[in-house]
Write a protein that holds these residues in place. Structure first.
Motif: not given
Length: 591
Positions: A198-199, A174, A400, A240, A416-417, A202-203, A4, A205-206
């Protein structure tokens, strides 16, 4: 280690694909690779060096320099040991550098070269928390106990055991602050955007879920790493997916480096794409007769294919046959000349781009997907992508992310961004984050298909003396569709009518002057005036009378970063332009 966090993903890559190239940098004129295991080792050593000099979790490293491995290694190392790096634009003045370094109370500043070092030395007496100034390459050319070379700094960590570094890395949560992105300051002092681990994860990944990308990608890093868009590509998404990053030697050598790297995807701000377009058009203008007709036919075919693919449809059999021929005769040659022959797509972000530019490159088989977002949203909020793209829009929301339009037209989003706030600025945070929604400051609409269209910037809205609200964005983009126009700034707040300041593109003007045999200052020539006037007339024909540009002035020089009129990402600072060219503006309104 945690998947994460971006640093955690780097060390996972070092375990799963240790020998694959992670990044390439020029050494003695040739690109030389560093493997994922080598990348991780360099981050570990830099992180241990930070620990050795007393760097504590929650502290910050300021980084000032062009894109280089050391920039990213220090950035990731700082995150890995619990800190949050803060990038500074290379074009920043000593005062701007001081503002950020003082705001974050950085004990360590990393600089690229002597010019950037001199900026720090000029303000260090006003940076009480500063302990170390590290140079990215080469030894300092003077004896200063605070200044240390990269190699000497990294060596300080040799006495710190790996377990101490691993403990810091494994302790990352995270929700912890991971990085600070300082806004470009178009409307005042820059604000430090706080992005969590986390930002970032998460970003990333998306973002990659929208595209068929993987470890075989080649990315060229050249846009400012202090900007979230380049960080996402070079660092967060790059790590990533395990892509190979090639560091450009400089902006001036980008064209040459592109031909060496042949990136599989390419991110450009609108001005970069416009420069590419101007170069291609200059070459196409030399074609006459049958060659010109074949080129026009090929562009039409390629555009139809892109339209089909953007809509999620496969081109029909006849169109596919035509496309194969069009690509062989024209499109592939143009892409190869740009160094983009292996690029499956391009991305445009950081500022609005005209649909004409996107259509132009579609004519050569290169889809460019426009992204919309801001630092406060970790970069992307909406994104056109393969199978779901619409020219003229900035795409549907990122998976998301929820987007809605407020009663006054402002774009709001959450997901999540969304950042956690502005560093040491609760007042600005409270104005921007309300009940989990980020108030973007942009004005837009969402069409029936779910695509977002940007119509203006809330603070840029011009209210004329007659009470008409006008968004200058589309007018300016329309004028910039003429390659001669470098920048266009619409004026008219509390005025009786709209006017515009136009700066010329030096490279395009040079060719135009040679072609027309112009003598004297180009901005005063009849030919240039008529060319710009025709563009303004065309733009005016597409808007209501109250939104038309009544007069314009061609400025004697381009707008520049050095004069403070453009940000590091080439956004116009309207207040500075209005101040610097107050005389020209008043002349436009003189009766």
């Amino acid at each position: 280690m945690s998947a994460n966090t971006i640093p955690g993903r780097l060390f996972e890559n070092a375990e799963t694909m240790p020998g694959r190239p992670a990044f390439w940098a020029k050494t003695d004129g040739s690109y030389v690779p560093t493997s994922w295991s080598g990348y991780a080792d360099r981050v570990r050593r830099a992180g241990k060096a930070l620990i050795a000099v007393g760097f504590e979790p929650g502290q910050h490293v300021a980084i000032l320099g062009f894109n280089r491995p050391e920039w990213v290694i220090m950035d990731v190392a700082c995150m890995a040991v619990g800190g949050a790096p803060a990038g500074v634009y290379t074009t920043s003045s000593p005062a701007e550098l001081h503002y950020i370094a003082d705001h974050v109370e950085a004990p360590v500043i990393l600089v690229e070269d002597q010019a950037q070092l001199d900026k720090v030395l000029g303000v260090r007496d006003r940076l009480p928390g500063l302990r170390w100034i590290v140079t990215m390459h080469g030894a300092p050319d003077h004896d200063d106990p605070m200044v240390v070379s990269w190699s000497d700094f990294v060596a300080k960590g040799d006495e710190v055991d790996d377990a101490s570094f691993a403990e810091r890395l494994d302790g990352l949560r995270p929700e912890d602050l991971a990085t600070l992105i300082y806004t470009s300051g178009t409307t005042g002092p820059p604000k430090g955007v706080m992005l969590s681990h986390h930002n970032l994860a998460w970003t990333a990944d998306r973002l990659i879920s929208l595209f068929d990308v993987g470890p075989d990608e080649r990315i060229i890093s050249y846009l400012p790493l202090s900007h979230i868009a380049e960080q996402l590509l070079t660092i967060h998404a790059g790590i990533t997916i395990g892509a190979s990053v090639y560091y450009a030697e400089s902006i001036e050598r980008l064209a040459e480096n592109l031909k060496e790297v042949r990136p599989t995807l390419f991110l450009g701000v609108p001005r970069v794409w416009e420069k590419f377009q101007a170069g291609v058009e200059a070459e196409l203008s030399k074609a006459t007769g049958a060659k010109a007709r074949v080129a026009a036919w090929a562009q039409g075919v390629c555009r139809r294919v892109i339209v089909e693919r953007n809509g999620g449809r496969a081109p029909g059999r006849m169109l596919s046959v035509q496309h194969a021929l069009a690509d062989k005769l024209v499109a592939s040659r143009v892409r190869e000349a740009l160094g983009l022959d292996e690029a499956r797509f391009g991305v445009s972000g950081a500022a609005p781009i005209s649909a004409e530019v996107l259509e132009f490159f579609a004519g050569f088989g290169l889809p460019i997907y426009e992204v919309y977002g801001q630092s406060e949203g970790t970069g992307p909020t909406t994104f056109n992508h393969p199978g779901r793209a619409l020219l003229g829009s900035v795409g549907p929301p990122l998976p998301g992310v929820e987007v809605k339009i407020a009663d006054d037209g402002e774009i709001l989003f959450r997901g999540g961004n969304v950042f956690s706030g502005y560093y040491r600025n609760p007042e600005a945070t409270a104005e921007t984050l309300i009940d989990g929604w980020l108030y973007s400051g942009d004005i837009g609409v969402i069409d029936d298909a779910g695509f977002l269209h940007i119509t203006g910037r809330k603070k840029d809205i011009i209210v004329t003396a007659g009470g008409k609200n006008v968004a200058p964005k589309n007018l300016e983009a329309g004028m910039k569709s003429n390659p001669l126009v470098g920048e266009a700034v619409v004026i008219g707040d509390r005025r009786k009518y709209l006017t515009a300041l136009v700066s010329l593109d030096p490279e395009v003007v040079e060719a135009f002057v040679a072609e027309h045999g112009i003598e004297g200052p180009p901005h005063l020539s009849k030919q240039v005036l008529e060319e710009v006037e025709a563009t303004v007339d065309r733009v005016n024909a597409e808007v209501a009378r109250a939104e038309q540009i009544k007069k314009f002035a061609i400025l004697p020089r381009p707008l520049s970063i050095e004069d403070g009129e453009l940000t590091g990402t080439l956004k116009v600072k309207r207040s500075v332009v209005a101040e610097h060219f107050a005389g020209e503006i008043e002349a436009l309104y003189a009766e």
